[in-house]
Motif scaffolding. Sequence first.
Motif, mmCIF file in Angstrom:
data_model
loop_
_atom_site.group_PDB
_atom_site.id
_atom_site.type_symbol
_atom_site.label_atom_id
_atom_site.label_comp_id
_atom_site.label_asym_id
_atom_site.label_seq_id
_atom_site.Cartn_x
_atom_site.Cartn_y
_atom_site.Cartn_z
ATOM 1 N N THR A 14 0.869 31.868 -14.249
ATOM 2 C CA THR A 14 2.062 32.657 -13.938
ATOM 3 C C THR A 14 2.662 32.194 -12.610
ATOM 4 O O THR A 14 3.882 32.061 -12.468
ATOM 5 N N ARG A 15 1.782 31.912 -11.644
ATOM 6 C CA ARG A 15 2.282 31.429 -10.337
ATOM 7 C C ARG A 15 2.935 30.049 -10.473
ATOM 8 O O ARG A 15 3.952 29.776 -9.845
ATOM 9 N N VAL A 16 2.349 29.195 -11.303
ATOM 10 C CA VAL A 16 2.940 27.856 -11.514
ATOM 11 C C VAL A 16 4.321 28.015 -12.159
ATOM 12 O O VAL A 16 5.296 27.381 -11.737
ATOM 13 N N ALA A 17 4.403 28.879 -13.171
ATOM 14 C CA ALA A 17 5.690 29.099 -13.858
ATOM 15 C C ALA A 17 6.732 29.607 -12.861
ATOM 16 O O ALA A 17 7.882 29.166 -12.853
ATOM 17 N N ARG A 18 6.299 30.524 -11.999
ATOM 18 C CA ARG A 18 7.222 31.075 -10.993
ATOM 19 C C ARG A 18 7.721 29.971 -10.051
ATOM 20 O O ARG A 18 8.888 29.920 -9.707
ATOM 21 N N GLU A 19 6.803 29.087 -9.657
ATOM 22 C CA GLU A 19 7.189 27.955 -8.787
ATOM 23 C C GLU A 19 8.257 27.098 -9.454
ATOM 24 O O GLU A 19 9.052 26.439 -8.795
ATOM 25 N N MET A 20 8.228 27.064 -10.812
ATOM 26 C CA MET A 20 9.150 26.198 -11.548
ATOM 27 C C MET A 20 10.344 26.973 -12.099
ATOM 28 O O MET A 20 11.120 26.442 -12.891
ATOM 29 N N ASN A 21 10.419 28.243 -11.700
ATOM 30 C CA ASN A 21 11.517 29.104 -12.148
ATOM 31 C C ASN A 21 11.593 29.237 -13.660
ATOM 32 O O ASN A 21 12.672 29.207 -14.238
ATOM 33 N N ILE A 22 10.438 29.337 -14.316
ATOM 34 C CA ILE A 22 10.457 29.585 -15.759
ATOM 35 C C ILE A 22 9.497 30.730 -16.089
ATOM 36 O O ILE A 22 8.610 31.050 -15.294
ATOM 37 N N GLU A 23 9.705 31.340 -17.255
ATOM 38 C CA GLU A 23 8.830 32.431 -17.695
ATOM 39 C C GLU A 23 7.567 31.830 -18.286
ATOM 40 O O GLU A 23 7.642 30.881 -19.078
ATOM 41 N N PRO A 24 6.384 32.359 -17.953
ATOM 42 C CA PRO A 24 5.181 31.846 -18.622
ATOM 43 C C PRO A 24 5.209 32.247 -20.101
ATOM 44 O O PRO A 24 5.741 33.292 -20.448
ATOM 45 N N THR A 25 4.676 31.372 -20.934
ATOM 46 C CA THR A 25 4.663 31.644 -22.382
ATOM 47 C C THR A 25 3.558 32.661 -22.697
ATOM 48 O O THR A 25 2.431 32.542 -22.216
ATOM 49 N N LEU A 26 3.918 33.627 -23.520
ATOM 50 C CA LEU A 26 2.932 34.657 -23.864
ATOM 51 C C LEU A 26 1.954 34.128 -24.921
ATOM 52 O O LEU A 26 2.350 33.477 -25.883
ATOM 53 N N CYS A 27 0.690 34.406 -24.728
ATOM 54 C CA CYS A 27 -0.342 34.006 -25.698
ATOM 55 C C CYS A 27 -1.189 35.206 -26.054
ATOM 56 O O CYS A 27 -1.312 36.137 -25.261
ATOM 57 N N GLU A 28 -1.783 35.128 -27.216
ATOM 58 C CA GLU A 28 -2.720 36.181 -27.616
ATOM 59 C C GLU A 28 -4.133 35.608 -27.567
ATOM 60 O O GLU A 28 -4.369 34.487 -28.039
ATOM 61 N N PHE A 29 -5.037 36.324 -26.955
ATOM 62 C CA PHE A 29 -6.441 35.902 -26.919
ATOM 63 C C PHE A 29 -7.269 37.010 -27.536
ATOM 64 O O PHE A 29 -7.192 38.163 -27.112
ATOM 65 N N ASN A 30 -8.071 36.643 -28.509
ATOM 66 C CA ASN A 30 -8.847 37.662 -29.206
ATOM 67 C C ASN A 30 -10.128 37.043 -29.740
ATOM 68 O O ASN A 30 -10.348 35.833 -29.581
ATOM 69 N N ARG A 31 -10.908 37.832 -30.403
ATOM 70 C CA ARG A 31 -12.108 37.295 -31.056
ATOM 71 C C ARG A 31 -12.168 37.804 -32.483
ATOM 72 O O ARG A 31 -11.796 38.945 -32.760
ATOM 73 N N PHE A 32 -12.621 36.976 -33.393
ATOM 74 C CA PHE A 32 -12.881 37.406 -34.756
ATOM 75 C C PHE A 32 -14.115 38.317 -34.732
ATOM 76 O O PHE A 32 -14.891 38.284 -33.762
ATOM 77 N N PRO A 33 -14.308 39.100 -35.799
ATOM 78 C CA PRO A 33 -15.464 40.025 -35.799
ATOM 79 C C PRO A 33 -16.801 39.316 -35.581
ATOM 80 O O PRO A 33 -17.732 39.893 -35.029
ATOM 81 N N ASP A 34 -16.917 38.054 -35.978
ATOM 82 C CA ASP A 34 -18.195 37.346 -35.787
ATOM 83 C C ASP A 34 -18.312 36.735 -34.388
ATOM 84 O O ASP A 34 -19.286 36.045 -34.091
ATOM 85 N N GLY A 35 -17.314 36.950 -33.539
ATOM 86 C CA GLY A 35 -17.396 36.462 -32.161
ATOM 87 C C GLY A 35 -16.608 35.188 -31.914
ATOM 88 O O GLY A 35 -16.427 34.785 -30.760
ATOM 89 N N GLU A 36 -16.157 34.526 -32.976
ATOM 90 C CA GLU A 36 -15.382 33.297 -32.761
ATOM 91 C C GLU A 36 -14.061 33.618 -32.061
ATOM 92 O O GLU A 36 -13.491 34.691 -32.243
ATOM 93 N N ILE A 37 -13.577 32.631 -31.299
ATOM 94 C CA ILE A 37 -12.370 32.847 -30.499
ATOM 95 C C ILE A 37 -11.116 32.666 -31.354
ATOM 96 O O ILE A 37 -11.046 31.754 -32.181
#
Length: 282
Positions: A14-37
Amino acid sequence: MKIIGGPASQALATRVAREMNIEPTLCEFNRFPDGEIYTRIMEEPMDEVTIIQSTATDSDLMALLLMIDACEDAQVVNVVIPYMGYARQDRKFKSGEPISARAVARSISADRIFTVNIHKPSILDYFSSDAFDLDASDVIGKYISSLHLKDPLIVAPDIGAMSLAENTANGVGIQYDYLEKTRLSGDTVTIKTKNMDVCGRDVVLVDDMIATGGTMAESIKLLKSQGASDVYLACVHPVLAKNAVLRLFNAGVRDIIATDTLEKAQSSVSVAPLIAGSIKNF
Ligand code: R5P
C-alpha cells in the motif's frame, strides 16, 4: 502498472502504491477447508504488474507462487520479495543438505525480481530472471540520524555486518565500527569494538536481520559493560522469532528499529520509497 500486495506485505504494498500515486489492487486471501491456500486478484492483471510479498513462512512462499500464476496474462511481471526466507541456507553446510536459497529462487519465475538486503548477493544468481538487490541502509541511516542520539556510534555485531554498518553510517556522517573477537589464550577471548571507545556514547547495533536475538543480546550486554550509554538495535529484517523481543529488552536495549520488509510492531522505517523508485526506473 498495478501494485499487488501479498498477505505478508499488505501495508508495504500500500505504501509503494501511494509513492506511485496509484491504488493498490485488491486481493482475496483465504484457505480451502483442507487448509490449502486460495488467492484471487480482484482486477484483471494486464500490462505491467508488481507483486510484493515477503516469504518468511512456507505459506507466504506458496501465496507468492499462486499470485505469480494468477498474473499469467500480464505483459510484465515484477516480483518484489522484501524478505526472502531460507536465504541463510545459501550453501551446503553438511553433505546431504539442500541449498535452500537456490530451491526457493528456482521456484520463482518473473520478468524481474527485487529483493532487499538479501542475506548474500550471490543468491541473486540462482534466479532465472534478472534479479536486483535493494539497499535499505540509507533509509535506516536517516531514521537513526533523526533520533538525535548522544555522540552516536553505529556498530556491526561482527565483521559480516560491517558493510551494512558502514553504508548506514556514511550517508548521515555518523562514526561506525564493529565488534571484534580477540583470542587471548586457549580459553579466553575478549570482544570489543575494533577502533572506537563506546564509553558514554549512544550505540546503534546494525545487522541485516534479528532472528532469535541471540547475537544482539550478547552484543548489548557487552557494550553496556564497556560503558555505552543507550544501546539501540537497527535491522533491515525483523524476523524476531520466539521470545526475541523480550530477550532483547531483558538484555537492556533502549529500542528496536526495523524496516517493513517484515510487518512487525518494530517496523518504523519503510522501504517503500526504495522499492517504488527502483520499479519506476525500468
Ligand atoms: C547472520 O548471518 C545474520 O546476519 C544475523 O547476524 C543472524 O541471523 C542473527 O541471528 P540471531 O538473531 O538468531 O542471533
